[in-house]
Design a protein around this motif. Structure first.
Motif, short mmCIF file in Angstrom:
data_model
loop_
_atom_site.label_atom_id
_atom_site.label_comp_id
_atom_site.label_asym_id
_atom_site.label_seq_id
_atom_site.Cartn_x
_atom_site.Cartn_y
_atom_site.Cartn_z
N THR A 184 -3.17 6.79 -6.10
CA THR A 184 -2.58 8.13 -5.91
C THR A 184 -1.37 8.33 -6.80
O THR A 184 -1.14 9.43 -7.33
CB THR A 184 -2.16 8.33 -4.44
OG1 THR A 184 -3.26 8.05 -3.60
CG2 THR A 184 -1.68 9.75 -4.20
N MET A 214 -6.32 9.25 0.58
CA MET A 214 -6.81 8.17 -0.29
C MET A 214 -6.71 6.83 0.45
O MET A 214 -7.60 5.98 0.34
CB MET A 214 -5.98 8.11 -1.58
CG MET A 214 -6.60 7.25 -2.68
SD MET A 214 -8.10 7.96 -3.38
CE MET A 214 -7.40 9.18 -4.50
N LEU A 215 -5.64 6.66 1.23
CA LEU A 215 -5.45 5.43 2.01
C LEU A 215 -6.60 5.21 2.97
O LEU A 215 -7.02 4.07 3.22
CB LEU A 215 -4.13 5.52 2.79
CG LEU A 215 -3.76 4.32 3.68
CD1 LEU A 215 -3.42 3.10 2.82
CD2 LEU A 215 -2.56 4.67 4.58
N ASP A 261 0.80 -1.22 0.00
CA ASP A 261 0.00 0.00 0.00
C ASP A 261 0.84 1.27 0.00
O ASP A 261 0.31 2.35 -0.32
CB ASP A 261 -0.93 0.03 1.22
CG ASP A 261 -2.06 -0.96 1.09
OD1 ASP A 261 -1.79 -2.16 0.94
OD2 ASP A 261 -3.23 -0.54 1.13
N HIS A 284 -8.11 2.17 -3.20
CA HIS A 284 -6.75 1.70 -2.94
C HIS A 284 -5.74 2.83 -3.13
O HIS A 284 -5.74 3.53 -4.16
CB HIS A 284 -6.39 0.53 -3.85
CG HIS A 284 -5.31 -0.33 -3.26
ND1 HIS A 284 -3.99 -0.06 -3.43
CD2 HIS A 284 -5.37 -1.41 -2.46
CE1 HIS A 284 -3.26 -0.95 -2.79
NE2 HIS A 284 -4.07 -1.79 -2.18
N ALA A 285 -4.89 3.02 -2.14
CA ALA A 285 -3.99 4.18 -2.09
C ALA A 285 -3.03 4.26 -3.26
O ALA A 285 -2.55 5.34 -3.61
CB ALA A 285 -3.21 4.16 -0.78
N TRP A 336 -2.09 10.83 -0.87
CA TRP A 336 -1.97 9.40 -0.56
C TRP A 336 -2.57 9.08 0.80
O TRP A 336 -3.29 8.10 0.95
CB TRP A 336 -0.48 9.00 -0.58
CG TRP A 336 -0.24 7.59 -0.12
CD1 TRP A 336 -0.34 6.44 -0.86
CD2 TRP A 336 0.12 7.17 1.21
NE1 TRP A 336 -0.06 5.33 -0.08
CE2 TRP A 336 0.22 5.75 1.19
CE3 TRP A 336 0.36 7.85 2.41
CZ2 TRP A 336 0.56 5.02 2.32
CZ3 TRP A 336 0.70 7.11 3.53
CH2 TRP A 336 0.80 5.71 3.48
N TRP A 337 -2.31 9.92 1.80
CA TRP A 337 -2.80 9.66 3.16
C TRP A 337 -4.32 9.63 3.18
O TRP A 337 -4.93 8.72 3.76
CB TRP A 337 -2.28 10.70 4.13
CG TRP A 337 -2.47 10.30 5.57
CD1 TRP A 337 -1.61 9.62 6.36
CD2 TRP A 337 -3.63 10.55 6.38
NE1 TRP A 337 -2.14 9.43 7.61
CE2 TRP A 337 -3.39 9.98 7.66
CE3 TRP A 337 -4.85 11.19 6.15
CZ2 TRP A 337 -4.32 10.05 8.68
CZ3 TRP A 337 -5.79 11.24 7.17
CH2 TRP A 337 -5.51 10.68 8.43
N THR A 393 2.85 2.41 -4.34
CA THR A 393 2.34 3.68 -4.85
C THR A 393 3.41 4.35 -5.71
O THR A 393 3.10 4.99 -6.73
CB THR A 393 1.95 4.61 -3.68
OG1 THR A 393 0.99 3.96 -2.86
CG2 THR A 393 1.37 5.92 -4.20
N ALA A 440 -8.87 14.07 -0.83
CA ALA A 440 -7.82 13.57 -1.73
C ALA A 440 -8.00 14.13 -3.13
O ALA A 440 -7.02 14.57 -3.77
CB ALA A 440 -7.85 12.04 -1.76
#
Length: 392
Positions: free
Chosen positions: A229, A219-220, A66, A225-226, A216-217, A70, A187
Motif C-alpha cells: 500500500t 489490503m491488510l 505490517d 502484504h499490506a 491499507w486496511w 508500510t 483496495a
C-alpha cells in the motif's frame, strides 16, 4: 552523464537523502548489535517476549512489520517516483547502467539460491538474496568520506532504489498465498480513486493519507502484504518539478527522519532478536543458508558487475569517466548487504520459526562479510586511483 550526476547530487534533497541514509545505516548497525546481545543474554526471555506481546490482538512485531513498515515502503515509493520524474532514472540513457546492474544483482543471486534449494521446502526463499539495504550500503560508503566519486554515490543510490522496486514486485507476485478478492478490489478501487484525485489536481495531503489508510486496511485483509500500500499511495501523490513546497516534497522530507531514526531501528531491534545456536556449523550448512550466503556474497557482486559489463560492451550505456570496473565490483559487494529487505522477505517466505531465525542469522553474517569486503576493496581501489592521479 557527468552533467546529470552533478545536477542530481547538487540538489538539496539528494544531499539530505544521502546524509540521512548513511546516518540510518550506522544506527541500524548499533541496533542490531544491541538486539543480538540482548537476545543472547540473561534478559533474553523478557526481551524476546516484549516483541511478541499482544496489542489489539496481534504482536508488537506484527504491527511493526505490517503497519510501520508500510510507511517505510511509502518513502521508498516516493524516492522511486522522484528518481523516475527528476532523478537518475528520468533520463533513459543515464538510467540504463543502474537498471542493468540491479537486474543482474537480482537474478543471479536468486538463481544461486534456487540451485542450492531445488526440490527442497525452502526453495521459496529465492527472493531473500535479491535485496539491497540502501541505508546500510550508503552507511558503509560514507565511511570513506570525500574520496568516493559523486557518480559512485549516485550509481549506488539508483541501483538500490531499483533493487527495492524489484523486491516490492517479488513480494507482491510471489509471496501472496490466499487472496480475498473483495477486499483486494476495494483496495484497488481506493487506489484508482486517489489516481483520479491526482489527475483532478487535488492538492490536499490529508485526503491522500486518509485514502491511504483505508487502502491499507483492505489490503491488510486481502492476502496481499499490506506494505505494498505504501508504494501504491506514493504513486498517487502529485509530483511537481522543482517545487520544494509541493505536498510531495513536504511528505518526503517529513518521512525521512521518522523512518530512518524510528521505524527502521524498531524493525532492526524486533527482527534481530535472534538466539544464536551453539551449533553454528550446522546452521551454516543448511541448503537455505548456503543459498543466502552465496547469493549475497558472490551472486550480488557477480551479477551487478557482469550485467554492467555486458551492457557497456553492447553499447547500451557508458561507464562514468570517474568510475572503473574495480569500483563497480566494490559496489556489487555493498549490494550484498541485504538486511532490512532480506529479513522482510524471510518473514514472508518461511513459516518454520527455526528456519526463520537461522536465515536471519545467515543474512546478518553474509551482509557483514559483503560490507567488509566492499569497504576494503573500495578503499584499496580509491587509494590506487589517488596514487595514480598524483603520479600523473
Amino acid at each position: 552523464m557527468k552533467k546529470a550526476i552533478k545536477k542530481i547530487y547538487n540538489g538539496d534533497l539528494f544531499k539530505e537523502f544521502f546524509d540521512n541514509e548513511k546516518a540510518t545505516g550506522l544506527i541500524l548497525i548499533a541496533c542490531t548489535i544491541v538486539s543480538l546481545i540482548m537476545a543472547n543474554s540473561i534478559f533474553a526471555s523478557q526481551y524476546i517476549y516484549t516483541w511478541h506481546a499482544k496489542f489489539f490482538g496481534e504482536s508488537l512485531e506484527y504491527w511493526i512489520n505490517d503497519g510501520l513498515m508500510t510507511v517505510f515502503f511509502l518513502l521508498i515509493g516516493l524516492e522511486l517516483k522522484r528518481e523516475i520524474n527528476d532523478g537518475e532514472l528520468s533520463n533513459v540513457k543515464d538510467a540504463l547502467l543502474p537498471i542493468f546492474a540491479a537486474m543482474g544483482g537480482m537474478f543471479i543471486p536468486a538463481g544461486i539460491f534456487l540451485i542450492n534449494n531445488y526440490g527442497t521446502v525452502t526453495h521459496s526463499g529465492a527472493g531473500i538474496p535479491m535485496a539491497t539495504d540502501i541505508a546500510f550500503a550508503l552507511g558503509i560508503l560514507s565511511l570513506l568520506g570525500n574520496r568516493v566519486p559523486l557518480s559512485l554515490k549516485v550509481f549506488l543510490t539508483a541501483l538500490a532504489v531499483i533493487d527495492d522496486l524489484g523486491a516490492i514486485l517479488v513480494i507482491a507476485i510471489f509471496y501472496t498465498k490466499t487472496i480475498v478478492w473483495m477486499n483486494l478490489f476495494i483496495a484497488l478501487a481506493v487506489f484508482v480513486g486517489l489516481l483520479i484525485m491526482n489527475r483532478m489536481k487535488v492538492r490536499s495531503l490529508t485526503l491522500y493519507l486518509l485514502g491511504g489508510v483505508v487502502m491499507w486496511w483492505f489490503m491488510l485483509h486481502s492476502g496481499i502484504h499490506a506494505t505494498i500500500t505504501g508504494v501504491l499511495l506514493a504513486f498517487t501523490i502529485p509530483f511537481c518539478h522543482g517545487e520544494k513546497d509541493s505536498i510531495f516534497s513536504k511528505l518526503e522530507r517529513a518521512l525521512h527522519k521518522p523512518v530512518g531514526f524510528f521505524i527502521l531501528p524498531l524493525f532492526a531491534l524486533a527482527n534481530t532478536a535472534i538466539i544464536i545456536s551453539s551449533n553454528i556449523g550446522e546452521t551454516l550448512s543448511q541448503h537455505y543458508s548456503i543459498g543466502i550466503a552465496l547469493g549475497l556474497i558472490v551472486g550480488k557482486p557477480l551479477g551487478i558487475a557482469l550485467a554492467s559489463f555486458i551492457a557497456v560492451r553492447l553499447g547500451v550505456c557508458k561507464l562514468p569517466a570517474d568510475l572503473n570496473w574495480k569500483t563497480v565490483i566494490s559496489v556489487g559487494f555493498l549490494g550484498g548487504i541485504g538486511f532490512t529487505m532480506s529479513i522482510f522477505i524471510t518473514l514472508l517466505a518461511f513459516d518454520d520459526q527455526t528456519i526463520i531465525n537461522n536465515a536471519k542469522f545467515v543474512i546478518l553474517l553474509s551482509s557483514l562479510v559483503a560490507g567488509v569486503l566492499g569497504f576494503l576493496f573500495l578503499k584499496t581501489t580509491l587509494k590506487q586511483a589517488t596514487i595514480e592521479s598524483t603520479n600523473s
